[in-house]
Design a protein around this motif. Structure first.
Motif, PDB file in Angstrom:
ATOM      1  N   LEU A  18     -10.949 -31.398  -0.766  1.00  0.00           N
ATOM      2  CA  LEU A  18     -11.603 -31.491   0.540  1.00  0.00           C
ATOM      3  C   LEU A  18     -13.100 -31.224   0.417  1.00  0.00           C
ATOM      4  O   LEU A  18     -13.916 -31.909   1.059  1.00  0.00           O
ATOM      5  N   LEU A  19     -13.480 -30.226  -0.389  1.00  0.00           N
ATOM      6  CA  LEU A  19     -14.901 -29.922  -0.565  1.00  0.00           C
ATOM      7  C   LEU A  19     -15.639 -31.120  -1.140  1.00  0.00           C
ATOM      8  O   LEU A  19     -16.762 -31.437  -0.723  1.00  0.00           O
ATOM      9  N   GLY A  20     -15.027 -31.777  -2.103  1.00  0.00           N
ATOM     10  CA  GLY A  20     -15.662 -32.926  -2.731  1.00  0.00           C
ATOM     11  C   GLY A  20     -15.852 -34.091  -1.782  1.00  0.00           C
ATOM     12  O   GLY A  20     -16.785 -34.887  -1.939  1.00  0.00           O
ATOM     13  N   ARG A  21     -14.998 -34.221  -0.784  1.00  0.00           N
ATOM     14  CA  ARG A  21     -15.094 -35.324   0.176  1.00  0.00           C
ATOM     15  C   ARG A  21     -15.869 -34.932   1.433  1.00  0.00           C
ATOM     16  O   ARG A  21     -16.047 -35.761   2.339  1.00  0.00           O
ATOM     17  N   GLY A  22     -16.298 -33.667   1.501  1.00  0.00           N
ATOM     18  CA  GLY A  22     -17.021 -33.219   2.672  1.00  0.00           C
ATOM     19  C   GLY A  22     -16.151 -33.107   3.900  1.00  0.00           C
ATOM     20  O   GLY A  22     -16.650 -33.162   5.034  1.00  0.00           O
ATOM     21  N   GLU A  23     -14.855 -32.930   3.705  1.00  0.00           N
ATOM     22  CA  GLU A  23     -13.911 -32.820   4.820  1.00  0.00           C
ATOM     23  C   GLU A  23     -13.546 -31.359   5.048  1.00  0.00           C
ATOM     24  O   GLU A  23     -13.620 -30.530   4.142  1.00  0.00           O
ATOM     25  N   THR A  24     -13.120 -31.046   6.258  1.00  0.00           N
ATOM     26  CA  THR A  24     -12.816 -29.660   6.619  1.00  0.00           C
ATOM     27  C   THR A  24     -11.337 -29.393   6.820  1.00  0.00           C
ATOM     28  O   THR A  24     -10.947 -28.251   7.060  1.00  0.00           O
ATOM     29  N   SER A  25     -10.499 -30.420   6.737  1.00  0.00           N
ATOM     30  CA  SER A  25      -9.067 -30.187   6.914  1.00  0.00           C
ATOM     31  C   SER A  25      -8.272 -31.275   6.186  1.00  0.00           C
ATOM     32  O   SER A  25      -8.778 -32.379   5.944  1.00  0.00           O
ATOM     33  N   GLY A  26      -7.052 -30.927   5.857  1.00  0.00           N
ATOM     34  CA  GLY A  26      -6.177 -31.887   5.195  1.00  0.00           C
ATOM     35  C   GLY A  26      -4.723 -31.503   5.396  1.00  0.00           C
ATOM     36  O   GLY A  26      -4.393 -30.346   5.669  1.00  0.00           O
ATOM     37  N   ARG A  27      -3.836 -32.504   5.270  1.00  0.00           N
ATOM     38  CA  ARG A  27      -2.403 -32.266   5.441  1.00  0.00           C
ATOM     39  C   ARG A  27      -1.644 -33.124   4.432  1.00  0.00           C
ATOM     40  O   ARG A  27      -1.963 -34.301   4.237  1.00  0.00           O
ATOM     41  N   TRP A  28      -0.670 -32.512   3.771  1.00  0.00           N
ATOM     42  CA  TRP A  28       0.114 -33.198   2.756  1.00  0.00           C
ATOM     43  C   TRP A  28       1.603 -33.057   3.076  1.00  0.00           C
ATOM     44  O   TRP A  28       2.099 -31.934   3.261  1.00  0.00           O
ATOM     45  N   ASN A  29       2.279 -34.186   3.206  1.00  0.00           N
ATOM     46  CA  ASN A  29       3.728 -34.201   3.449  1.00  0.00           C
ATOM     47  C   ASN A  29       4.417 -34.012   2.095  1.00  0.00           C
ATOM     48  O   ASN A  29       4.678 -34.968   1.364  1.00  0.00           O
ATOM     49  N   ILE A  30       4.714 -32.747   1.810  1.00  0.00           N
ATOM     50  CA  ILE A  30       5.290 -32.424   0.500  1.00  0.00           C
ATOM     51  C   ILE A  30       6.671 -33.057   0.342  1.00  0.00           C
ATOM     52  O   ILE A  30       7.055 -33.490  -0.755  1.00  0.00           O
ATOM     53  N   ALA A  31       7.421 -33.106   1.459  1.00  0.00           N
ATOM     54  CA  ALA A  31       8.780 -33.666   1.397  1.00  0.00           C
ATOM     55  C   ALA A  31       8.753 -35.116   0.913  1.00  0.00           C
ATOM     56  O   ALA A  31       9.708 -35.585   0.273  1.00  0.00           O
ATOM     57  N   LYS A  32       7.676 -35.826   1.193  1.00  0.00           N
ATOM     58  CA  LYS A  32       7.544 -37.212   0.753  1.00  0.00           C
ATOM     59  C   LYS A  32       6.791 -37.334  -0.571  1.00  0.00           C
ATOM     60  O   LYS A  32       6.479 -38.428  -1.017  1.00  0.00           O
ATOM     61  N   GLY A  33       6.479 -36.180  -1.157  1.00  0.00           N
ATOM     62  CA  GLY A  33       5.826 -36.175  -2.457  1.00  0.00           C
ATOM     63  C   GLY A  33       4.318 -36.266  -2.427  1.00  0.00           C
ATOM     64  O   GLY A  33       3.690 -36.407  -3.492  1.00  0.00           O
ATOM     65  N   GLU A  34       3.709 -36.178  -1.255  1.00  0.00           N
ATOM     66  CA  GLU A  34       2.250 -36.280  -1.178  1.00  0.00           C
ATOM     67  C   GLU A  34       1.577 -35.109  -1.890  1.00  0.00           C
ATOM     68  O   GLU A  34       1.855 -33.944  -1.584  1.00  0.00           O
ATOM     69  N   GLY A  35       0.709 -35.398  -2.833  1.00  0.00           N
ATOM     70  CA  GLY A  35      -0.054 -34.373  -3.543  1.00  0.00           C
ATOM     71  C   GLY A  35       0.715 -33.631  -4.618  1.00  0.00           C
ATOM     72  O   GLY A  35       0.118 -32.851  -5.372  1.00  0.00           O
ATOM     73  N   VAL A  36       2.026 -33.871  -4.709  1.00  0.00           N
ATOM     74  CA  VAL A  36       2.844 -33.111  -5.652  1.00  0.00           C
ATOM     75  C   VAL A  36       2.436 -33.415  -7.094  1.00  0.00           C
ATOM     76  O   VAL A  36       2.418 -32.517  -7.951  1.00  0.00           O
ATOM     77  N   ASP A  37       2.110 -34.666  -7.365  1.00  0.00           N
ATOM     78  CA  ASP A  37       1.717 -35.043  -8.723  1.00  0.00           C
ATOM     79  C   ASP A  37       0.258 -34.695  -9.027  1.00  0.00           C
ATOM     80  O   ASP A  37      -0.153 -34.680 -10.196  1.00  0.00           O
ATOM     81  N   ASP A  38      -0.511 -34.428  -8.004  1.00  0.00           N
ATOM     82  CA  ASP A  38      -1.947 -34.171  -8.185  1.00  0.00           C
ATOM     83  C   ASP A  38      -2.291 -32.680  -8.257  1.00  0.00           C
ATOM     84  O   ASP A  38      -3.242 -32.294  -8.940  1.00  0.00           O
ATOM     85  N   TYR A  39      -1.501 -31.869  -7.551  1.00  0.00           N
ATOM     86  CA  TYR A  39      -1.854 -30.459  -7.427  1.00  0.00           C
ATOM     87  C   TYR A  39      -0.664 -29.579  -7.828  1.00  0.00           C
ATOM     88  O   TYR A  39       0.384 -29.601  -7.165  1.00  0.00           O
ATOM     89  N   PRO A  40      -0.799 -28.798  -8.894  1.00  0.00           N
ATOM     90  CA  PRO A  40       0.296 -27.921  -9.350  1.00  0.00           C
ATOM     91  C   PRO A  40       0.797 -26.988  -8.252  1.00  0.00           C
ATOM     92  O   PRO A  40       1.990 -26.681  -8.181  1.00  0.00           O
ATOM     93  N   GLN A  41      -0.107 -26.536  -7.392  1.00  0.00           N
ATOM     94  CA  GLN A  41       0.285 -25.639  -6.318  1.00  0.00           C
ATOM     95  C   GLN A  41       1.279 -26.306  -5.370  1.00  0.00           C
ATOM     96  O   GLN A  41       2.285 -25.710  -4.965  1.00  0.00           O
ATOM     97  N   LEU A  42       1.024 -27.571  -5.010  1.00  0.00           N
ATOM     98  CA  LEU A  42       1.935 -28.274  -4.109  1.00  0.00           C
ATOM     99  C   LEU A  42       3.252 -28.593  -4.802  1.00  0.00           C
ATOM    100  O   LEU A  42       4.312 -28.603  -4.161  1.00  0.00           O
ATOM    101  N   ALA A  43       3.209 -28.825  -6.110  1.00  0.00           N
ATOM    102  CA  ALA A  43       4.454 -29.041  -6.854  1.00  0.00           C
ATOM    103  C   ALA A  43       5.302 -27.769  -6.826  1.00  0.00           C
ATOM    104  O   ALA A  43       6.531 -27.832  -6.696  1.00  0.00           O
ATOM    105  N   GLU A  44       4.639 -26.623  -6.918  1.00  0.00           N
ATOM    106  CA  GLU A  44       5.350 -25.344  -6.854  1.00  0.00           C
ATOM    107  C   GLU A  44       5.977 -25.150  -5.473  1.00  0.00           C
ATOM    108  O   GLU A  44       7.121 -24.708  -5.348  1.00  0.00           O
ATOM    109  N   PHE A  45       5.208 -25.483  -4.425  1.00  0.00           N
ATOM    110  CA  PHE A  45       5.750 -25.355  -3.068  1.00  0.00           C
ATOM    111  C   PHE A  45       6.939 -26.293  -2.868  1.00  0.00           C
ATOM    112  O   PHE A  45       7.935 -25.932  -2.234  1.00  0.00           O
ATOM    113  N   ALA A  46       6.830 -27.505  -3.381  1.00  0.00           N
ATOM    114  CA  ALA A  46       7.922 -28.465  -3.250  1.00  0.00           C
ATOM    115  C   ALA A  46       9.174 -27.946  -3.939  1.00  0.00           C
ATOM    116  O   ALA A  46      10.292 -28.078  -3.422  1.00  0.00           O
TER     117      ALA A  46
END
Length: 349
Positions: free
Chosen positions: A44-72
Motif C-alpha cells: 500500500l505504501l508503494g502505491r500511495g494508497e491508505t487502505s486495502g482488502r484481501w479475500n483470503i478465502a479466495k486466495g487473494e494475496g496468499v501467494d504474495d504475502y507470507p503473513q496472509l498465507a499464515e492467516f489462511a
C-alpha cells in the motif's frame, strides 16, 4: 508503528481472539524488518494508497504475502489494512491497523461500517502512545533509564538534585588518541561503538547506569545507601571484571581481521556525589559532580604508570568483599590528600 530508536525499526501489537496479546519490537536487521517488503503494508505504501482488502478465502494475496498465507492456514477468510497518517509535526509517519476475520464470507457490511468508525479513534490513541513512548525512549537512550525517569518526573530545574552515595566506574580506552592518526573517522567511530557497547552491556546488567561518554571514556555509577555500599561495590567490580574480559575477546576477534588492539583501563571509587542538573539555562546535563568524580578521573591516570588495567580507591577496596593488594600512596593532581591505591589480589583476578 515505525519507531525512533537506535535498536528498533518498529513496534507491533498483536491481538488474537482467545489468545495472548503480544508486543513485539522489530530490531534492525531482524526478520521482521528484512521481510517488511513482503507485507500488504509495504504494498500500500508503494502505491500511495491508505487502505486495502484481501479475500483470503479466495486466495487473494496468499501467494504474495507470507503473513496472509499464515492467516489462511489458520482459517482466515478476509483481511483489512488501513494506513493512518500522523500529524506532520510528528517524526513518526503513522500507524498501520490490520484486521483479519475467520467468518465465512468475510466481513459483513455492518462490520465494515463499525471498523470505518473505529480505526480513526484507534489511530488517535496510537498517536498519543507513540508520542509519549518516543519521548521516553529517546530520553532514556541519551540520558539512561534511571536518569530519564527522574527527568520525566519533573526534575528539570538547573541546580536541582541532591547528594547520593555511589560506586563510581570510570573506563578509559588506552592510547586511543594515537589511532586517530592511523584510521579514518568512520573506522574510529566503529571502534568506539564496539567498546562502548560491551562496557554499557556489563554496566547495565549489574544495575549500574552510564551517565556520560567523554571522548574515549565512560562514566557510570552504581547508586547506594549506607546499608548497601558493599553490594554496590560488588556490582561495580563484577562489571569491571566482565568489561576487561569481554575487551580481551573483542581485541582477539579484531586482531584476526588485522585490526588494532585497544586496551581499557578501569577505575573504581566509592564516595558522595551531587546527582542532578548542571549547565546553562537552555542546555542542561543530568550528571554527577564532586570530589569523588574528580578523584576517580585522577586515579585513571595512574593505570599506565602502575601498568594496571584495574585500580581501586581505598574507600572502594575496603568496602568490597574481595582481597585487594595495596600499591602505594600517590599524589593526585588537584587533590590535596594523597590517595591510597589498590588492585585486586592476583589470586582473585
Amino acid at each position: 508503528m515505525p519507531s525512533i530508536h537506535p535498536m528498533y525499526g518498529g513496534v507491533s501489537a498483536n491481538f488474537v481472539r482467545g489468545g495472548a496479546t503480544t508486543i513485539e519490537n522489530a530490531e534492525y536487521g531482524s526478520a521482521a524488518v528484512l521481510n517488511f517488503e513482503k507485507t500488504p503494508i509495504y504494498f500500500l505504501l508503494g502505491r500511495g494508497e491508505t487502505s486495502g482488502r484481501w479475500n483470503i478465502a479466495k486466495g487473494e494475496g496468499v501467494d504474495d504475502y507470507p503473513q496472509l498465507a499464515e492467516f489462511a492456514h489458520g482459517g482466515g477468510t478476509d483481511h483489512l489494512v488501513s494506513l493512518l497518517e500522523f500529524p506532520k509535526e510528528a517524526a513518526l509517519r503513522g500507524v498501520s491497523l490490520s484486521l483479519t476475520s475467520d467468518r465465512p464470507g468475510g466481513f459483513s457490511d455492518d462490520q465494515l461500517a463499525i471498523v470505518a468508525k473505529l480505526f480513526p479513534a484507534l489511530g488517535l490513541a496510537c498517536y498519543r502512545i507513540a508520542a509519549s513512548k518516543t519521548a521516553a525512549d529517546i530520553l532514556a537512550v541519551y540520558t539512561g533509564a534511571k536518569t530519564s525517569a527522574r527527568i520525566l518526573a519533573g526534575e528539570i530545574q538547573r541546580g536541582k538534585g541532591g547528594s547520593i552515595n555511589a560506586a563510581i566506574l570510570l573506563a578509559d580506552l588506552r592510547n586511543f588518541t594515537a589511532l586517530t592518526e592511523v584510521y579514518q573517522p568512520g573506522e574510529i567511530a566503529g571502534f568506539l561503538d564496539e567498546h562502548f557497547e560491551l562496557i554499557g552491556r556489563h554496566v547495565e546488567e549489574n544495575s549500574g547506569e552510564i551517565l556520560k561518554f567523554m571522548g574515549d571514556s565512560v562514566l557510570a555509577i552504581f547508586p547506594t545507601d549506607a546499608e548497601d555500599q558493599q553490594k554496590a561495590c560488588m556490582a561495580a567490580l563484577a562489571s569491571a571484571r566482565n568489561i576487561l574480559e569481554a575487551n580481551k575477546v573483542l581485541n582477539g576477534q579484531r586482531r584476526n581481521d588485522g585490526g588494532p588492539d585497544i586496551g581499557v583501563d578501569v577505575v573504581l571509587h566509592l564516595g558522595e556525589v551531587f546527582y542532578g542538573n548542571i549547565g546553562a539555562r537552555g542546555r542542561l546535563d543530568f550528571t554527577v559532580i564532586g570530589s569523588a568524580v574528580n578523584e576517580a578521573s585522577r586515579l585513571e591516570k595512574l593505570c599506565g604508570t602502575l601498568e594496571q588495567e584495574l585500580l581501586m580507591s581505598e574507600s572502594f577496596a575496603t568496602t568490597c568483599a574481595v582481597a585487594c593488594e595495596y600499591l602505594g600512596s600517590f599524589e593526585l593532581r588537584g587533590v590535596s590528600k594523597r590517595a591510597d591505591v589498590f588492585k585486586l589480589a592476583d589470586a582473585v583476578f
